[in-house]
Design a protein around this motif. Structure first.
Motif, PDB file in Angstrom:
ATOM      1  N   GLY A  41       0.815  -1.203   0.000  1.00  0.00           N
ATOM      2  CA  GLY A  41       0.000   0.000   0.000  1.00  0.00           C
ATOM      3  C   GLY A  41       0.849   1.253   0.000  1.00  0.00           C
ATOM      4  O   GLY A  41       2.082   1.195   0.053  1.00  0.00           O
ATOM      5  N   ALA A  42       0.172   2.380  -0.060  1.00  0.00           N
ATOM      6  CA  ALA A  42       0.835   3.682  -0.025  1.00  0.00           C
ATOM      7  C   ALA A  42      -0.011   4.648   0.784  1.00  0.00           C
ATOM      8  O   ALA A  42      -1.243   4.555   0.787  1.00  0.00           O
ATOM      9  N   LEU A  43       0.656   5.561   1.459  1.00  0.00           N
ATOM     10  CA  LEU A  43       0.001   6.545   2.318  1.00  0.00           C
ATOM     11  C   LEU A  43       0.626   7.908   2.075  1.00  0.00           C
ATOM     12  O   LEU A  43       1.855   8.046   2.106  1.00  0.00           O
ATOM     13  N   VAL A  44      -0.212   8.915   1.833  1.00  0.00           N
ATOM     14  CA  VAL A  44       0.261  10.283   1.619  1.00  0.00           C
ATOM     15  C   VAL A  44      -0.574  11.223   2.477  1.00  0.00           C
ATOM     16  O   VAL A  44      -1.798  11.068   2.571  1.00  0.00           O
ATOM     17  N   VAL A  52       3.606  16.256   3.503  1.00  0.00           N
ATOM     18  CA  VAL A  52       4.458  16.006   4.662  1.00  0.00           C
ATOM     19  C   VAL A  52       4.705  14.521   4.891  1.00  0.00           C
ATOM     20  O   VAL A  52       5.520  14.151   5.744  1.00  0.00           O
ATOM     21  N   LEU A  53       4.023  13.668   4.148  1.00  0.00           N
ATOM     22  CA  LEU A  53       4.266  12.231   4.253  1.00  0.00           C
ATOM     23  C   LEU A  53       3.950  11.591   2.909  1.00  0.00           C
ATOM     24  O   LEU A  53       2.887  11.838   2.315  1.00  0.00           O
ATOM     25  N   ASP A  54       4.858  10.771   2.412  1.00  0.00           N
ATOM     26  CA  ASP A  54       4.658  10.027   1.168  1.00  0.00           C
ATOM     27  C   ASP A  54       5.450   8.733   1.306  1.00  0.00           C
ATOM     28  O   ASP A  54       6.674   8.709   1.100  1.00  0.00           O
ATOM     29  N   VAL A  55       4.779   7.665   1.696  1.00  0.00           N
ATOM     30  CA  VAL A  55       5.452   6.404   1.972  1.00  0.00           C
ATOM     31  C   VAL A  55       4.706   5.251   1.298  1.00  0.00           C
ATOM     32  O   VAL A  55       3.509   5.339   1.031  1.00  0.00           O
ATOM     33  N   TRP A  56       5.412   4.180   1.061  1.00  0.00           N
ATOM     34  CA  TRP A  56       4.822   2.992   0.480  1.00  0.00           C
ATOM     35  C   TRP A  56       5.593   1.778   0.999  1.00  0.00           C
ATOM     36  O   TRP A  56       6.736   1.877   1.438  1.00  0.00           O
ATOM     37  N   ALA A  57       4.962   0.627   0.915  1.00  0.00           N
ATOM     38  CA  ALA A  57       5.597  -0.583   1.447  1.00  0.00           C
ATOM     39  C   ALA A  57       4.870  -1.811   0.922  1.00  0.00           C
ATOM     40  O   ALA A  57       3.745  -1.730   0.433  1.00  0.00           O
ATOM     41  N   ARG A  65       7.540  -5.756  -5.737  1.00  0.00           N
ATOM     42  CA  ARG A  65       7.380  -4.871  -4.593  1.00  0.00           C
ATOM     43  C   ARG A  65       6.590  -3.627  -4.991  1.00  0.00           C
ATOM     44  O   ARG A  65       6.604  -3.191  -6.137  1.00  0.00           O
ATOM     45  N   TRP A  66       5.912  -3.055  -4.010  1.00  0.00           N
ATOM     46  CA  TRP A  66       5.216  -1.791  -4.214  1.00  0.00           C
ATOM     47  C   TRP A  66       6.255  -0.700  -4.419  1.00  0.00           C
ATOM     48  O   TRP A  66       7.269  -0.646  -3.721  1.00  0.00           O
ATOM     49  N   SER A  67       6.035   0.190  -5.377  1.00  0.00           N
ATOM     50  CA  SER A  67       6.972   1.281  -5.656  1.00  0.00           C
ATOM     51  C   SER A  67       6.231   2.604  -5.704  1.00  0.00           C
ATOM     52  O   SER A  67       5.006   2.654  -5.604  1.00  0.00           O
ATOM     53  N   ARG A  68       6.992   3.665  -5.906  1.00  0.00           N
ATOM     54  CA  ARG A  68       6.380   4.991  -6.021  1.00  0.00           C
ATOM     55  C   ARG A  68       5.343   5.019  -7.141  1.00  0.00           C
ATOM     56  O   ARG A  68       4.337   5.732  -7.051  1.00  0.00           O
ATOM     57  N   SER A 277      -3.274   6.671  -7.419  1.00  0.00           N
ATOM     58  CA  SER A 277      -2.148   6.645  -6.485  1.00  0.00           C
ATOM     59  C   SER A 277      -2.610   7.304  -5.195  1.00  0.00           C
ATOM     60  O   SER A 277      -3.572   8.079  -5.182  1.00  0.00           O
ATOM     61  N   ALA A 278      -1.921   6.996  -4.100  1.00  0.00           N
ATOM     62  CA  ALA A 278      -2.267   7.636  -2.829  1.00  0.00           C
ATOM     63  C   ALA A 278      -2.049   9.141  -2.916  1.00  0.00           C
ATOM     64  O   ALA A 278      -2.807   9.925  -2.329  1.00  0.00           O
ATOM     65  N   ASP A 279      -1.037   9.555  -3.662  1.00  0.00           N
ATOM     66  CA  ASP A 279      -0.756  10.981  -3.791  1.00  0.00           C
ATOM     67  C   ASP A 279      -1.883  11.691  -4.536  1.00  0.00           C
ATOM     68  O   ASP A 279      -2.262  12.816  -4.187  1.00  0.00           O
ATOM     69  N   ALA A 280      -2.443  11.043  -5.542  1.00  0.00           N
ATOM     70  CA  ALA A 280      -3.557  11.659  -6.276  1.00  0.00           C
ATOM     71  C   ALA A 280      -4.739  11.902  -5.350  1.00  0.00           C
ATOM     72  O   ALA A 280      -5.342  12.981  -5.354  1.00  0.00           O
ATOM     73  N   VAL A 281      -5.081  10.907  -4.543  1.00  0.00           N
ATOM     74  CA  VAL A 281      -6.204  11.040  -3.612  1.00  0.00           C
ATOM     75  C   VAL A 281      -5.922  12.127  -2.586  1.00  0.00           C
ATOM     76  O   VAL A 281      -6.760  13.011  -2.334  1.00  0.00           O
ATOM     77  N   ALA A 282      -4.742  12.083  -1.991  1.00  0.00           N
ATOM     78  CA  ALA A 282      -4.406  13.042  -0.929  1.00  0.00           C
ATOM     79  C   ALA A 282      -4.290  14.463  -1.456  1.00  0.00           C
ATOM     80  O   ALA A 282      -4.660  15.423  -0.766  1.00  0.00           O
ATOM     81  N   ARG A 283      -3.778  14.631  -2.667  1.00  0.00           N
ATOM     82  CA  ARG A 283      -3.598  15.985  -3.196  1.00  0.00           C
ATOM     83  C   ARG A 283      -4.939  16.642  -3.503  1.00  0.00           C
ATOM     84  O   ARG A 283      -5.133  17.835  -3.246  1.00  0.00           O
ATOM     85  N   MET A 284      -5.877  15.882  -4.051  1.00  0.00           N
ATOM     86  CA  MET A 284      -7.195  16.453  -4.314  1.00  0.00           C
ATOM     87  C   MET A 284      -7.846  16.912  -3.010  1.00  0.00           C
ATOM     88  O   MET A 284      -8.345  18.041  -2.906  1.00  0.00           O
ATOM     89  N   TYR A 285      -7.835  16.040  -2.003  1.00  0.00           N
ATOM     90  CA  TYR A 285      -8.409  16.430  -0.721  1.00  0.00           C
ATOM     91  C   TYR A 285      -7.547  17.478  -0.022  1.00  0.00           C
ATOM     92  O   TYR A 285      -8.062  18.278   0.774  1.00  0.00           O
ATOM     93  N   GLY A 286      -6.245  17.493  -0.333  1.00  0.00           N
ATOM     94  CA  GLY A 286      -5.379  18.521   0.236  1.00  0.00           C
ATOM     95  C   GLY A 286      -5.766  19.907  -0.221  1.00  0.00           C
ATOM     96  O   GLY A 286      -5.690  20.880   0.547  1.00  0.00           O
TER      97      GLY A 286
END
Length: 401
Positions: A41-44, A52-57, A65-68, A277-286
């Motif tokens: 998964g990924a979390l932004v 302030v946070l952009d991680v994946w694992a 493996r999960w990547s950016r 992507s997690a960044d897409a979701v977080a940026r829109m709500y950001g």
């Protein structure tokens, strides 16, 4: 206090972002993906417009493996994105919340639907929650025109006059056709113009570009409730009063087969087949959490945010049997804490992915994963609720940490 953490996955260098104040949240996230059985998964997280946070694992597949660059099918998370398209158009007067859908889509007026408004659609009060029985077979859902014709000819449920009924699958098609009729353009093109372009991120996909399909994480396990046969289980639930509405709205025959088919990425089904992507979701709500601005650009006007995030349907939802407190296309995020945010909106998806904006703290979060639910059920678990609760607490104390 934001720092970058360099990592390497194969021969491709990657860079994560971890603000020191969010180290506890990053640690909790990483603990969720320690072996392939847990998937990936990924979390932004954004705070006041800053990432302030952009991680994946974890693992995108058994041998990958999960990547950016990994993206994931995120089910109803896509309803929030589709709704935001409507708000972008509404603030320019292209769509009016209080006009009937039939003003934009004349065929929709059939069978007593002429007075159903855009506002009622966005608050799940159109009475068109039924997907079970709407079409001849599950793969008919891949034919957009067939679905739109069926919805135009459908009769609304009279319970809509008393309160909302979650349009678990049909919501996306109804919004997509509204947008297409109002703009004269295909829905996916409008998403690119109104969401992806202004936010500077491409991964808002309902029809995934061919060259990017190798980035999609493989979902597992099967979505069948309790591992039971989908056909049998959905038929039983459709005949039991407490679960009838949910089965009608979310459990068409053969849906378990459709979810696993790569053909879902050829279709436009914004109620459930969004790939992000997690960044897409977080940026829109950001952008929403930051008063409508992000990256130095205006995304939504404050008046539009105020109108679109205000709770407008507080009644008991006749499909979900709870009170989701619907605003215009969003619900209140559910966090694993005693105190729930009072000025926040978002949308979660079956299986665990989702995102939200907390307008009081200026914080947004996006989470995508390929491990559907928990060991008990693939339908959902507490991962997002727990991550969201910790993120909210840290955001509330941001300046003192």
């Amino acid at each position: 206090m934001t720092s970058s953490v360099r990592a390497s996955q194969g021969s491709v260098p990657t860079e994560m972002v971890v603000d020191q104040r969010l180290l506890p949240l990053a640690d909790r996230f990483f603990s969720m993906y320690r072996n392939p059985q847990q998937g990936g998964g990924a979390l932004v997280v954004y705070v006041r417009g800053e990432k302030v946070l952009d991680v994946w694992a974890g693992w995108a597949d058994r041998d990958r493996r999960w990547s950016r660059d990994t993206v994931a099918l995120s089910f109803s998370t896509g309803k929030g994105v589709a709704s935001t398209v409507v708000h972008r158009l509404a603030q320019r007067g292209v769509i009016d919340y209080d006009l009937p859908l039939a003003r934009y889509w004349p065929e929709f007026a059939a069978h007593g639907k002429s007075e159903i408004t855009v506002r009622q659609l966005l608050t799940h009060r159109a009475g068109l929650h039924r997907v079970r029985g709407l079409l001849s077979g599950p793969f008919d859902m891949l034919d957009y025109d067939t679905v739109i014709e069926a919805l135009a000819n459908a009769r609304p449920d009279p319970r809509r006059l008393n309160g909302p009924g979650y349009h678990a699958v049909t919501y996306g098609w109804l919004v997509a056709e509204l947008v297409a009729r109002a703009t004269g353009k295909p829905f996916q093109d409008v998403v690119a113009e109104e969401i992806a372009g202004p936010l500077g991120i491409d991964e808002y996909w309902y029809r995934v570009p061919e060259g990017h399909r190798g980035r999609i994480a493989k979902l597992f396990p099967h979505i069948n409730p309790g591992g039971l046969n989908w056909q049998f289980t959905s038929a039983i639930l459709a005949h039991v009063a407490p679960t009838r509405g949910l089965a009608e709205a979310a459990m068409p025959d053969g849906f378990d087969l459709l979810v696993r088919s790569p053909r879902v990425h050829d279709a436009v089904m914004p109620g459930w087949n969004g790939v992000f992507s997690a960044d897409a979701v977080a940026r829109m709500y950001g952008a929403i959490a930051n008063g409508g601005e992000i990256g130095g650009r205006r995304f939504l006007d404050p008046a539009t945010i105020e109108e679109s995030t205000r709770v407008q349907a507080r009644g008991r939802d006749y499909v979900l049997a709870v009170r989701p407190n619907w605003s215009l296309g969003y619900h209140r995020p559910i966090l694993a804490s005693r105190v729930q945010p009072q000025n926040a909106i978002g949308h979660y998806g079956v299986g665990g992915s989702g995102g939200f904006a907390d307008l009081d703290t200026g914080m947004s979060l996006g989470f995508v994963t390929n491990r559907l639910g928990s060991s008990l059920t693939a339908l959902g678990d507490l991962r997002l609720a727990r991550l969201g609760a910790m993120a909210q607490t840290l955001a509330q104390n941001w300046n003192t940490l």
